[in-house]
Structures are given as structure tokens and as C-alpha cells.
Design a protein around this motif. Structure first.
Motif, PDB file in Angstrom:
ATOM      1  N   ARG A  46       6.781  14.350  12.023  1.00  0.00           N
ATOM      2  CA  ARG A  46       5.753  14.296  10.977  1.00  0.00           C
ATOM      3  C   ARG A  46       5.478  12.861  10.563  1.00  0.00           C
ATOM      4  O   ARG A  46       4.334  12.464  10.347  1.00  0.00           O
ATOM      5  CB  ARG A  46       6.191  15.103   9.747  1.00  0.00           C
ATOM      6  N   ARG A 101       3.404  11.011  13.201  1.00  0.00           N
ATOM      7  CA  ARG A 101       2.009  11.440  13.125  1.00  0.00           C
ATOM      8  C   ARG A 101       1.310  10.782  11.950  1.00  0.00           C
ATOM      9  O   ARG A 101       0.197  10.271  12.075  1.00  0.00           O
ATOM     10  CB  ARG A 101       1.936  12.964  12.981  1.00  0.00           C
ATOM     11  N   ASP A 102       1.981  10.769  10.797  1.00  0.00           N
ATOM     12  CA  ASP A 102       1.380  10.194   9.594  1.00  0.00           C
ATOM     13  C   ASP A 102       1.127   8.695   9.764  1.00  0.00           C
ATOM     14  O   ASP A 102       0.063   8.190   9.393  1.00  0.00           O
ATOM     15  CB  ASP A 102       2.298  10.435   8.395  1.00  0.00           C
ATOM     16  N   LYS A 103       2.097   7.988  10.327  1.00  0.00           N
ATOM     17  CA  LYS A 103       1.962   6.539  10.468  1.00  0.00           C
ATOM     18  C   LYS A 103       0.856   6.168  11.459  1.00  0.00           C
ATOM     19  O   LYS A 103       0.137   5.182  11.254  1.00  0.00           O
ATOM     20  CB  LYS A 103       3.291   5.921  10.915  1.00  0.00           C
ATOM     21  N   VAL A 124      -1.786   8.233  12.432  1.00  0.00           N
ATOM     22  CA  VAL A 124      -3.091   8.738  11.983  1.00  0.00           C
ATOM     23  C   VAL A 124      -3.589   8.020  10.737  1.00  0.00           C
ATOM     24  O   VAL A 124      -4.772   7.675  10.641  1.00  0.00           O
ATOM     25  CB  VAL A 124      -3.004  10.261  11.733  1.00  0.00           C
ATOM     26  N   ASN A 125      -2.687   7.763   9.780  1.00  0.00           N
ATOM     27  CA  ASN A 125      -3.113   7.207   8.498  1.00  0.00           C
ATOM     28  C   ASN A 125      -2.839   5.715   8.348  1.00  0.00           C
ATOM     29  O   ASN A 125      -3.247   5.116   7.343  1.00  0.00           O
ATOM     30  CB  ASN A 125      -2.425   7.963   7.352  1.00  0.00           C
ATOM     31  N   GLY A 126      -2.145   5.124   9.310  1.00  0.00           N
ATOM     32  CA  GLY A 126      -1.839   3.699   9.219  1.00  0.00           C
ATOM     33  C   GLY A 126      -2.355   2.895  10.397  1.00  0.00           C
ATOM     34  O   GLY A 126      -3.232   2.042  10.263  1.00  0.00           O
ATOM     35  N   PRO A 136      -6.394   3.692  11.531  1.00  0.00           N
ATOM     36  CA  PRO A 136      -7.363   3.132  10.586  1.00  0.00           C
ATOM     37  C   PRO A 136      -7.371   1.607  10.584  1.00  0.00           C
ATOM     38  O   PRO A 136      -8.430   0.985  10.459  1.00  0.00           O
ATOM     39  CB  PRO A 136      -6.904   3.691   9.234  1.00  0.00           C
ATOM     40  N   SER A 170       1.828  -0.419   5.162  1.00  0.00           N
ATOM     41  CA  SER A 170       0.888  -0.092   4.096  1.00  0.00           C
ATOM     42  C   SER A 170      -0.018  -1.271   3.792  1.00  0.00           C
ATOM     43  O   SER A 170       0.397  -2.428   3.845  1.00  0.00           O
ATOM     44  CB  SER A 170       1.643   0.310   2.825  1.00  0.00           C
ATOM     45  N   THR A 226      -6.427  -0.438   0.352  1.00  0.00           N
ATOM     46  CA  THR A 226      -7.750  -0.200   0.953  1.00  0.00           C
ATOM     47  C   THR A 226      -8.839  -1.038   0.308  1.00  0.00           C
ATOM     48  O   THR A 226      -9.930  -1.173   0.864  1.00  0.00           O
ATOM     49  CB  THR A 226      -8.124   1.283   0.812  1.00  0.00           C
ATOM     50  N   CYS A 242      -8.964  -6.499   5.519  1.00  0.00           N
ATOM     51  CA  CYS A 242      -8.191  -5.756   6.513  1.00  0.00           C
ATOM     52  C   CYS A 242      -7.124  -6.617   7.173  1.00  0.00           C
ATOM     53  O   CYS A 242      -6.458  -6.192   8.094  1.00  0.00           O
ATOM     54  CB  CYS A 242      -9.116  -5.173   7.576  1.00  0.00           C
ATOM     55  N   THR A 246     -14.659  10.957  15.552  1.00  0.00           N
ATOM     56  CA  THR A 246     -13.311  11.210  15.053  1.00  0.00           C
ATOM     57  C   THR A 246     -12.281  10.700  16.049  1.00  0.00           C
ATOM     58  O   THR A 246     -12.362  10.984  17.249  1.00  0.00           O
ATOM     59  CB  THR A 246     -13.091  12.716  14.827  1.00  0.00           C
TER      60      THR A 246
END
Length: 511
Positions: A145, A148-150, A152-154, A157, A196, A199, A203, A348
Motif C-alpha cells: 500500500r 502504491r501511495d508513494k 501514485v501520489n508522490g 505527480p 513530500s 503543492t 515544483c 490519466t
């Protein structure tokens, strides 16, 4: 200026270079690893800028085996090898005669008493303990998990923002941040948040948290690599006692690591889980009556978990993306193998679950080929317990130190063919019995040592491969990563094969 006031580094360098000149001009015009009086010190110091490659050349010219000594009076005796038959004997057939030794525990005192430094029964006990932790179902689910989070969300992006701005960035630092979070979070159950980024800001990675802990870990490996392996123990121990030179810097790094450990462990007290679905290594270690009460050096073990994760995956991934950027045909082959059943025209970004990448043999071959050329641990050290004779015919005496050059093994023409210096994932593939598809070719661990060999085979191999597949698949499918021209990309002189400089790249969204 008085001689005693000169910087010690200048004095040592001057003496070594002067000896090098006299010896090559007047004593022996041919290159050797074993000089009179100074032993192997002059050729090692003279070739520090490309130590691994110089050692590879020397081994290739010496039938994969070299005998060498330290300076006169040091008592240092070395046998350096890249011979697979010797490796099999040392690591498997007669492994009990070749322990890590007490010197290893002294050199890596920050992880003394852990699996990395112990032998015999303590080693067997800790392997059983670590195997239990790494294969804990809840911890495995947590790792999946988190990855996946790191990604997809880190990671994705950030790459999308860099592609949009068209600004170059340091891929090595980005991957270091990612892997540190992937390593420390399952260990402590607390996310350090190195990847992290607010936002609302630019960037640039300048706005991400400071990586002082990673810098401390680099200091441990760099200074150990530069000093403690090469110098007589009495010399570096005297420097440590006097708190001078690199040993002072190393002591500061130790304090930073222990400080991070205490602060992070305090945020997640054993037995007080804020999320019943989350289980971290610190919980298992301290809560289990066998481990918590068994006299194990638990904090040292936690530090080892950090090093084991960050310095394997974190070292390999930058070399992997460097290799892919230089070989577009390999990138195309990986994308062809991925080919998910989705609308490729969608904006996507795509993430591949571990189950989706498990059977991708070409992707794994690309990873293994990177590990062949750029093994995270380029050298393995052993001690000779009792006199022995190797299959190469070399006689070893009790107390000698063995250095196995894993880096050189991956670049030996006798082992890998005339194209051994080429990045070629196809060398890992063979056709299945029915000829319908490729499958991974079996290569024995005593020939391919990236995950060690014998009873000390890496317990985290499957986790490492899964993480690398997950990261590479997501990045390769969604982005074109291109190297900036004019960079010097070479290994750092360290116990791990990290890149010496930044890896500056640009990212472009794939069509």
C-alpha cells in the motif's frame, strides 16, 4: 612552514606519490598490487578515482585472483578474487571457515551484533527473526500500500510537474527520497515524508524536507569505505579515540542516526498502533517476547533495516534509469511487455500493481542486467578461520582477509562474453520449452552475487525486485526520461556503489 603543520592528507599523498614514482622508475616498471614496504597502499591510493574499474583490470590480468598485503607491520594480508569457483567454495561449500569476523563488527560498529556482522548460531537466529519480520503478512500488505501511495501520489505527480515546466532535475535525489520513505515507514510505522512537497510552492526539490539523515548514512558508508577497510585497525581506532579526521565526522553521523531513530520510534510507541491495519518492524521487534527479551541489539537491527533497504534499492534505481536513458530500445521493449489493456490516449497516468508486474520477464531482466553492471555492494569481505586451499589452487592462511569483487565479476569476459560491458537484458532470457515465450535464464548466485550467495542469500530479494518493478513500470510507461548532456556519471568511492554526482534529467509525458 614546519612539516608537522602540513595537512595530514597532503603529507600522505606526497609520500605515496613519491614512492610510486621511485618504484615505477627504479624498482619495477610493471604494475603490481603488492609493493615493497607499502604493500597494496600505493596502487590503491593512486587509483582511487576509479578504484572498482582498476581492480577489475587487475583481476582480469591475474586470472581473477590477487594476493596483496598492507603496509609493513600492519599485519594486513588480502586475497582478492572474482573467480566463481572460489566464491562457491567460500560462500557455500566451506562457508563455516569464512566468517565475517570480528574486524567486520569493529568496522561497522553502528550495526554491531546484527545479521550483517554476526556469524554462526547468532547469524542463524537473526536470519530466522528477519525472515519472520519481512514475511509478516500485515507488514507485506503495508509495504504494498505504501509503495502504491508513494508512486501514485508522490513520484508520478512530481514527474508530471517537471514535465510540464520542462525543468531538469536530479533523478538520483528524487529516487533516494522515494526509497528512504519506502524503507523507513515500514520499519517505524511513521512516514519521514522525504518525498513530500507543498503543492502551493515551486515544483523544485528545494522545497522538500532536508535529507540530513541520508547524508549521515552516506558518511557512514563513505568513511568506512575510505578508511576502515583500507587502514590498519590500530590507526583508525587511534583516530576515533582522538576524535580527529574523518572519524570525528563519522561520530557526528552516528549521533544523527541514533537521534533520528529515537525520535521516530517515539512517535510510534510499541503496542499503541493508531491503525490496526499497520504493522511495522519496530512493533514486531519490541513486542515479541522472543525478540524483545532475547538480548538482540534491537536499535542496531532497526538501523540495519534502514541501510539494507535504502542502500540496495536506493543505489540500484539511479543506475537503472541511467542505463534505460542510454538504451531507448530497452525502454521500448519494456513498454511492449507492459502493454496494459487501457485507453492509451487517456491523460490519466497508469500505475501497475505488483501482481501485474510479477510475470514480466524482460522488465526483470533489465533490472538484473543493471545489478550485474552496478551491484549495490561492489565488494564482499570475509576472514579465513583455518588454513585452506581454494579450487584455483591458492593457499589461504588463518587470519587473511578475503575481498570478493562483485563489481569485477559482472564485467569479466570469461563469465559474460565479449559484450560483458554492454547493457543487454537479453542475456538473461531464454525461450520456454514450447518456444512460445521468453523465460528468465538461471544464473547461479556464485556467478551473480548482487544478492549474495549461500547461507547468507539476501532475505529481502523479492521485496527489492517488487519495489523496483513497481517504480520502473510506472515511470517508463508514463514518461520519457532523458539525460542532460555533458554529465560525468561514475561511482562514488564507498562501501555501496552510489553515484558520485547528480543524475540530471528531463521528463516528458509519453504520448
Amino acid at each position: 612552514m614546519a612539516f608537522s603543520l602540513l595537512p595530514p592528507e597532503l603529507v600522505i599523498s606526497t609520500l605515496v606519490l613519491a614512492s610510486f614514482y621511485v618504484y615505477t622508475k627504479l624498482w619495477n616498471p610493471e604494475y603490481t598490487m603488492d609493493w615493497p614496504v607499502l604493500g597494496m597502499l600505493p596502487p590503491v591510493v593512486a587509483g582511487l578515482h576509479s578504484f572498482q574499474d582498476n581492480l577489475t583490470v587487475a583481476l582480469a590480468a591475474s586470472a581473477c585472483n590477487i594476493k596483496a598485503r598492507g603496509p609493513l607491520g600492519s599485519g594486513m594480508r588480502f586475497f582478492v578474487t572474482s573467480d566463481p569457483s572460489n566464491v562457491r567454495h567460500i560462500f557455500t561449500s566451506n562457508h563455516a571457515n569464512y566468517p565475517k569476523g570480528e574486524d567486520m563488527a569493529d568496522i561497522f560498529d553502528i550495526i554491531r551484533g546484527t545479521l550483517f556482522t554476526v556469524d554462526g548460531e547468532p547469524c542463524r537466529q537473526q536470519r530466522a527473526m528477519n525472515h519472520s519480520i519481512l514475511n509478516n503478512p500485515r507488514l507485506l500488505a503495508f509495504r504494498a500500500r505504501l509503495c502504491r501511495d508513494k508512486v501514485v501520489n508522490g513520484l508520478l505527480p512530481f514527474l508530471a510537474r517537471m514535465a510540464s515546466s520542462r525543468n531538469p532535475f536530479d533523478m538520483r535525489e528524487l529516487l533516494t527520497r522515494l526509497v528512504f520513505d519506502l524503507t523507513a515507514t515500514p520499519t517505524f510505522g511513521v512516514d519521514p515524508g522525504y518525498l513530500s512537497m507543498p503543492t502551493t510552492t515551486s515544483c523544485s526539490m528545494m522545497h522538500m524536507p532536508s535529507m540530513h539523515v541520508c547524508t549521515a548514512m552516506d558518511t557512514v558508508m563513505d568513511d568506512v569505505g575510505l578508511l576502515r577497510h583500507a587502514l590498519p585497525p590500530s590507526l583508525w581506532k587511534a583516530m576515533r579515540h582522538l576524535d580527529v579526521g574523518p572519524e570525528r565526522k563519522l561520530a557526528v553521523a552516528h549521533k544523527q542516526l541514533h537521534g533520528f531513530l529515537r525520535e521516530t520510534a517515539a512517535k510510534r510507541k510499541p503496542g499503541s498502533r493508531c491503525d490496526d491495519e499497520v504493522e511495522a518492524a519496530v512493533d514486531i521487534l519490541f513486542a515479541d517476547p522472543v525478540y524483545g527479551g532475547g538480548g538482540f541489539p534491537l536499535y542496531n537491527i532497526l538501523i540495519l533495516f534502514m541501510f539494507a533497504g535504502r542502500d540496495t534499492v536506493g543505489t540500484a534505481l539511479p543506475w537503472l534509469f541511467y542505463s534505460l536513458a542510454k538504451n531507448p530500445r530497452v525502454v521500448s521493449a519494456i513498454r511492449k511487455e507492459l502493454a496494459p489493456p487501457i485507453d492509451s490516449s487517456s491523460n490519466t497516468m497508469v500505475f501497475f500493481e505488483p501482481e501485474e508486474t510479477k510475470g514480466l520477464v524482460y522488465l526483470e531482466a533489465a533490472i538484473l542486467e543493471t545489478l550485474r553492471l552496478y551491484p549495490p555492494g561492489p565488494l564482499e569481505r570475509k576472514t579465513v578461520l583455518a588454513d585452506d586451499v581454494l579450487l584455483s589452487g591458492h593457499r589461504l592462511c588463518s587470519g587473511e582477509t578475503i575481498l570478493v569483487s562483485i563489481y569485477a565479476m559482472g564485467r569479466m569476459e570469461a563469465l559474460w562474453g565479449e559484450d560483458c560491458h554492454e547493457y543487454k537484458p537479453e542475456r538473461w532470457l531464454s525461450r520456454s520449452n514450447d518456444g512460445a515465450a521468453n523465460k528468465l535464464r538461471y544464473v547461479p548466485s556464485h556467478k551473480f552475487m548482487a544478492f549474495n550467495s549461500g547461507p547468507r542469500l539476501c532475505l529481502g530479494k523479492d521485496i527489492a525486485l517488487e519495489q523496483m518493478k513497481t517504480v520502473v513500470a510506472a515511470v517508463v510507461w508514463n514518461f520519457d526520461v532523458e539525460l542532460l548532456q555533458g554529465q560525468i556519471i561514475e561511482p562514488k568511492l564507498s562501501c555501496t556503489l552510489q553515484m558520485k554526482n547528480r543524475l540530471m534529467v528531463t521528463a516528458n509525458k509519453t504520448n
